[in-house]
Motif scaffolding. Structure first.
Motif, PDB file in Angstrom:
ATOM      1  N   ALA A   9       0.839  -1.207   0.000  1.00  0.00           N
ATOM      2  CA  ALA A   9       0.000   0.000   0.000  1.00  0.00           C
ATOM      3  C   ALA A   9       0.875   1.260   0.000  1.00  0.00           C
ATOM      4  N   ARG A  10       1.919   1.246   0.793  1.00  0.00           N
ATOM      5  CA  ARG A  10       2.840   2.389   0.831  1.00  0.00           C
ATOM      6  C   ARG A  10       3.530   2.574  -0.521  1.00  0.00           C
ATOM      7  N   ARG A  11       3.967   1.471  -1.112  1.00  0.00           N
ATOM      8  CA  ARG A  11       4.648   1.548  -2.414  1.00  0.00           C
ATOM      9  C   ARG A  11       3.720   2.123  -3.484  1.00  0.00           C
ATOM     10  N   ILE A  12       2.484   1.658  -3.481  1.00  0.00           N
ATOM     11  CA  ILE A  12       1.520   2.108  -4.489  1.00  0.00           C
ATOM     12  C   ILE A  12       1.261   3.604  -4.367  1.00  0.00           C
ATOM     13  N   ALA A  13       1.032   4.073  -3.145  1.00  0.00           N
ATOM     14  CA  ALA A  13       0.759   5.500  -2.937  1.00  0.00           C
ATOM     15  C   ALA A  13       1.956   6.346  -3.361  1.00  0.00           C
ATOM     16  N   GLU A  14       3.153   5.913  -3.046  1.00  0.00           N
ATOM     17  CA  GLU A  14       4.352   6.661  -3.435  1.00  0.00           C
ATOM     18  C   GLU A  14       4.506   6.698  -4.952  1.00  0.00           C
ATOM     19  N   ASP A  15       4.202   5.586  -5.622  1.00  0.00           N
ATOM     20  CA  ASP A  15       4.344   5.531  -7.077  1.00  0.00           C
ATOM     21  C   ASP A  15       3.306   6.396  -7.774  1.00  0.00           C
ATOM     22  N   ILE A  16       2.070   6.359  -7.290  1.00  0.00           N
ATOM     23  CA  ILE A  16       1.027   7.192  -7.898  1.00  0.00           C
ATOM     24  C   ILE A  16       1.345   8.669  -7.690  1.00  0.00           C
ATOM     25  N   GLU A  17       1.841   9.028  -6.505  1.00  0.00           N
ATOM     26  CA  GLU A  17       2.234  10.412  -6.253  1.00  0.00           C
ATOM     27  C   GLU A  17       3.328  10.849  -7.219  1.00  0.00           C
TER      28      GLU A  17
END
Length: 429
Positions: A396-404
């Motif tokens: 979840a953390r990785r996904i949010a960082e990538d989308i940002e």
């Protein structure tokens, strides 16, 4: 947004688009769409919210964490200590016990959703999701409670339906002839309704073991079908969580040595499980988990019931007859009910139409952890690590960082192109 108006303009003059698409409500979503409001979906939404990125969560049920709220038995507790089951950005209340109850975990999730202002769109089942290469957006079609259809369009799509989307019920010859109660654990609540009855539990994972214990506690007579090898470990070793101790030892020792330690301690504390009909796999518990995804059983008291004869271990089922089960060893026995503790499976292939990221066979990302969270064209996956909530939180953390990062890059590119156009206009005669 200008890009949405441009898409609508193209579609308005495209006769093929109108012929191929039935009229339905169409909604453009500026942020990511997250399919599934379980712990994994909530974790992604919260991480995005923290970064100022709004998202839309689509949930087929009427509540968050529907598996926990609607399809779990009453005595369920977290099998791991609470510190290994926390979602990102918010821990459990200090007054919660080491192993929170089902009700406490649901309360934690509802508090989590309120804190991060996550408001899923309930009773919307995603029937089809596919990337449109022409416009560069995902088309996500849903069916509502009254069969109304909606098509959402978004730049990023997060599959958060997870590993436990659909119950797995094996096909057994003679099921229609049995005549007694047959159900999956998703419909089992308590052993009270089976008091005084003979019940056959199929599946020796954590759920199957715990259902047997619950049946014993309510004066039923359970038998357990063991079809495969299984690692049974004590839930705690010297007052410490077996899982936590394993994670600490892995920082210093290779996995095989940690496995050897766990097996020696388990033999001392639990005895030889093979003598009870519970043969262990050739590989150690951690290595077996890494290779097959099968979680070791953490004993909460069922093993003592097997030793005492309160729970009988049986081989696989050959066929069913009228209130009778014929086993693979040729023996036959009467039962009042059968409960399938045979787990769940992913349902991603039924609604996500893409062939690169997810396997059509099992509905899991083709690339194993820790590389299965990101696909192509803005597609992401969370809750498919076979490592529980801890693995989902990491993804979840990785996904949010990538989308940002993607959003910032696209915004910078748009600003650069916009300034270039303005500069060209101002310099033209």
């Amino acid at each position: 947004m200008d890009c949405f108006r441009e898409i609508e303009g193209k579609q308005a003059h495209d006769p093929l688009f109108h012929r191929m698409n039935k009229p339905s409500r169409r909604v453009f979503v500026p942020g990511p769409i997250i399919v599934g409001a379980g712990p994994s979906g909530l974790a992604v939404a919260a991480c995005l919210q923290e970064k100022g990125l709004p998202s839309m969560v689509l949930e087929r049920s009427s509540c968050i964490a529907s598996l926990w709220q609607l399809k779990t038995y009453d005595r369920l507790r977290l099998h791991l200590p609470k510190q290994f089951c926390e979602l990102p950005l918010m821990g459990f209340p200090s007054e919660f016990p080491t192993y929170p109850t089902k009700e406490q975990f649901i309360d934690y999730l509802e508090t989590y959703a309120r804190k991060f202002e996550i408001r899923p769109r309930f009773n919307e089942t995603v029937s089809h999701a596919e990337y449109d290469k022409v416009i560069g957006f995902w088309r996500v079609k849903t069916v509502g409670k009254r069969f109304e259809e909606t098509e959402y369009m978004c730049r990023w799509l997060v599959a958060a339906t997870g590993e436990n989307a659909e119950a797995v019920v094996p096909e057994i010859d003679g099921t229609g002839e049995f005549g007694g109660d047959i159900r999956h654990t998703s419909y089992y609540k308590t052993g009270k309704e089976f008091t005084g009855k003979k019940v056959l539990v199929v599946g020796c994972g954590n759920s199957g073991m715990e259902v047997c214990l619950d049946l014993c506690n309510h004066s039923a007579s359970p038998s357990l079908v063991v079809r495969d090898t299984v690692h049974v470990l004590p839930r705690e070793i010297l007052g410490k969580s077996t899982f936590g101790l394993s994670m600490w030892l892995l920082k210093w020792l290779p996995m095989r040595l940690v496995d050897r330690f766990l097996l020696i301690v388990s033999r001392l504390m639990l005895g030889d499980t093979a003598r009870l009909g519970l043969d262990r796999p050739e590989k150690g518990p951690l290595e077996h988990k890494n290779g097959s995804g099968k979680t070791p059983v953490l004993d909460v008291g069922t093993l003592a019931k097997i030793k005492s004869g309160d729970v009988k271990v049986c081989p696989g089922i050959k066929k069913l007859k009228r209130h009778t089960v014929e086993f693979l060893d040729g023996k036959m026995e009467n039962f009042d009910a059968i409960i399938f503790a045979t787990g769940y499976k992913s349902n991603v292939p039924s609604w996500l139409k893409e062939g690169d990221m997810f396997s059509e066979e099992d509905g899991f990302p083709k690339r194993p952890f820790p590389n299965g969270w990101k696909g192509e064209c803005g597609l992401y996956a969370v809750g498919f690590t076979k490592r529980g909530i801890l693995g989902a939180s990491m993804d979840a953390r990785r996904i949010a960082e990538d989308i940002e990062w993607c959003r910032n890059e696209e915004a910078a590119s748009y600003d650069h192109n916009h300034r270039s156009v303005l500069l060209m206009k101002s310099s033209s005669p």
